[in-house]
Design a protein around this motif. Structure first.
Motif, PDB file in Angstrom:
ATOM      1  N   ALA A  64      -9.252 -12.088  -9.662  1.00 59.28           N
ATOM      2  CA  ALA A  64      -9.225 -10.774  -9.664  1.00 59.28           C
ATOM      3  C   ALA A  64     -10.379  -9.825  -8.868  1.00 59.28           C
ATOM      4  O   ALA A  64     -11.493 -10.090  -9.347  1.00 59.28           O
ATOM      5  CB  ALA A  64      -8.722 -10.038 -10.606  1.00 59.28           C
ATOM      6  N   TYR A  78      -6.914  -1.724  -7.709  1.00 54.94           N
ATOM      7  CA  TYR A  78      -6.763  -3.006  -7.982  1.00 54.94           C
ATOM      8  C   TYR A  78      -8.083  -3.757  -7.581  1.00 54.94           C
ATOM      9  O   TYR A  78      -8.997  -4.162  -8.806  1.00 54.94           O
ATOM     10  CB  TYR A  78      -5.797  -3.811  -7.564  1.00 54.94           C
ATOM     11  CG  TYR A  78      -4.513  -3.837  -8.413  1.00 54.94           C
ATOM     12  CD1 TYR A  78      -4.293  -4.073  -9.622  1.00 54.94           C
ATOM     13  CD2 TYR A  78      -3.057  -4.144  -7.228  1.00 54.94           C
ATOM     14  CE1 TYR A  78      -3.132  -3.667 -10.288  1.00 54.94           C
ATOM     15  CE2 TYR A  78      -2.138  -3.734  -8.029  1.00 54.94           C
ATOM     16  CZ  TYR A  78      -2.193  -3.887  -9.559  1.00 54.94           C
ATOM     17  OH  TYR A  78      -0.979  -3.991  -9.589  1.00 54.94           O
ATOM     18  N   ARG A  88      -4.555  -8.328  -3.588  1.00 53.67           N
ATOM     19  CA  ARG A  88      -5.044  -6.959  -4.647  1.00 53.67           C
ATOM     20  C   ARG A  88      -6.900  -6.030  -4.054  1.00 53.67           C
ATOM     21  O   ARG A  88      -7.037  -5.559  -3.979  1.00 53.67           O
ATOM     22  CB  ARG A  88      -5.287  -7.853  -6.078  1.00 53.67           C
ATOM     23  CG  ARG A  88      -4.434  -8.321  -6.713  1.00 53.67           C
ATOM     24  CD  ARG A  88      -4.148  -8.005  -7.700  1.00 53.67           C
ATOM     25  NE  ARG A  88      -2.424  -8.452  -8.490  1.00 53.67           N
ATOM     26  CZ  ARG A  88      -2.358  -8.030  -9.594  1.00 53.67           C
ATOM     27  NH1 ARG A  88      -3.132  -7.690  -9.950  1.00 53.67           N
ATOM     28  NH2 ARG A  88      -1.248  -8.445 -10.018  1.00 53.67           N
ATOM     29  N   VAL A 100      -3.203  -6.091 -15.312  1.00 57.30           N
ATOM     30  CA  VAL A 100      -4.268  -7.826 -14.707  1.00 57.30           C
ATOM     31  C   VAL A 100      -5.013  -7.827 -16.453  1.00 57.30           C
ATOM     32  O   VAL A 100      -5.742  -8.510 -15.971  1.00 57.30           O
ATOM     33  CB  VAL A 100      -5.786  -6.412 -14.557  1.00 57.30           C
ATOM     34  CG1 VAL A 100      -6.398  -7.299 -13.735  1.00 57.30           C
ATOM     35  CG2 VAL A 100      -5.046  -5.485 -13.773  1.00 57.30           C
TER      36      VAL A 100
END
Length: 357
Positions: A118, A179, A173, A128
């Protein structure tokens, strides 16, 4: 005047009509993402159905991430010969095929070992959960994986590649403020959040040649709080055009989107072509082709759009799951709408319409 069955060119590639099979998870690869005979036959059936261009299901470029069983992959050279059989099967029907390249990020339920990448780790955010915040070295590994995936795709006979920059997968993302909370050169401003996608695009073009088509699928809007909004999407698409991108497929939505504002929506005659307004606006702003996806069902409505806008291509997903021969049917004169009822009960292993079982 443009028609849906025009022959066109995209980066020198001949397309026999304006219909595209949008990337759709097929659930027909093996446990490590390798090609199966069932997968080849699935794409051959689509090619027989009359669509001009096929974009494969999302295909993972790295085995650093968790490999998702039945999802296609292209993370090492062993895939090249396998995919050559698939591309040869499709090309026999005068159909082009692009491979969609992706890193899943945290959108993976795989129990295999590997990272859940991520852009940022966000404490307390369930979407997440378990994420590894990417280091600069991770980002470089990801970039290299996309480039190597494109090189393999070209060697395997794919006519081009599409970067999956939509729907909450990893590249998407990076673009989303919610994010991406990084404070380095890959976070913050629009330019910084788009940087990794732009670098991948440029690096791929350098590796495979400027003429090889590189597309991107991108969200017009995330339809969520602190999400990517259309004004930023448009800016990023202009940057991608400058970086050498060949075409944009405009989609939208992800896991946190508001109800019925995600990528897969219930479609009624009044809500067909639900990303059309964004695609039309973007087509006016760009000099590269725009592909419009999202809820197309009625060919007569598509004829109206192609005649009155600068949108060049139309991609469909669920209609082809029920009717792989839909385009041949429309071309033969049976122009009744697609039979898909948007129940979204098709996405399983393998992906198939409940009416075709």
């Amino acid at each position: 005047m443009k028609t849906l069955f025009d022959e066109t060119q995209l980066s020198g590639l001949n397309l026999k009509n304006r219909f595209v099979r949008s990337a759709t998870h097929d659930g027909r690869a093996d446990a490590l993402g390798h090609v199966t005979q069932e997968l080849i036959e699935h794409y051959e059936e689509l090619a027989k159905g009359g669509v001009g261009t096929i974009i494969t299901g999302l295909t993972n470029v790295t085995d650093i991430e968790k490999i998702v069983p039945t999802q296609m992959a292209i993370y090492d050279d062993s895939f090249i010969a396998e995919y050559k059989k698939l591309t040869d099967a499709v090309h026999r029907y005068d159909v082009n095929i692009f491979v969609q390249l992706v890193c899943n990020g945290v959108q993976s339920s795989s129990k295999n070992p590997g990272a859940l990448w991520a852009p940022s780790a966000i404490e307390g955010e369930p979407t997440v959960a378990g994420a590894t915040e990417m280091t600069k070295a991770d980002i470089q590994s990801m970039k290299d994986a996309f480039v190597n995936g494109a090189i393999r795709a070209k060697r395997a006979g794919f006519d081009g590649v599409q970067l999956h920059v939509a729907h909450g997968y990893l590249l998407s993302r990076f673009l989303t403020p919610y994010y991406n909370r990084r404070t380095d050169e890959y976070g913050g401003t629009t330019e910084n959040r788009a940087r990794v996608v732009l670098e991948i695009c440029r690096d791929i073009k350098e590796a495979v040649g400027s003429e090889y088509p590189v597309l991107a699928k991108i969200n017009c809007d995330d339809f969520m709080d602190e999400g990517l909004a259309f004004a930023e999407c448009k800016r990023i698409c202009k940057m991608l055009e400058a970086a050498g991108l060949s075409a944009i497929e405009i989609s939208g939505g992800s896991a946190l989107s508001r109800p019925n504002e995600g990528v897969i929506r219930k479609v009624t005659p009044d809500t067909e072509s639900y990303f059309k307004q964004y695609a039309e606006d973007l087509a006016e702003a760009l000099n590269i082709p725009v592909i419009c996806v999202g809820g197309h069902r009625d060919i007569n409505k598509l004829r109206e759009i192609v005649s009155n806008t600068k949108i060049e291509y139309f991609s469909l997903c669920r209609p082809f799951i029920r009717e792989p021969y839909l385009i041949n049917r429309w071309a033969s004169g049976d122009t009744s709408p697609a039979k898909c009822i948007s129940c979204t009960k098709c996405f399983g292993v393998p992906t198939q319409c409940i009416f075709n079982k």
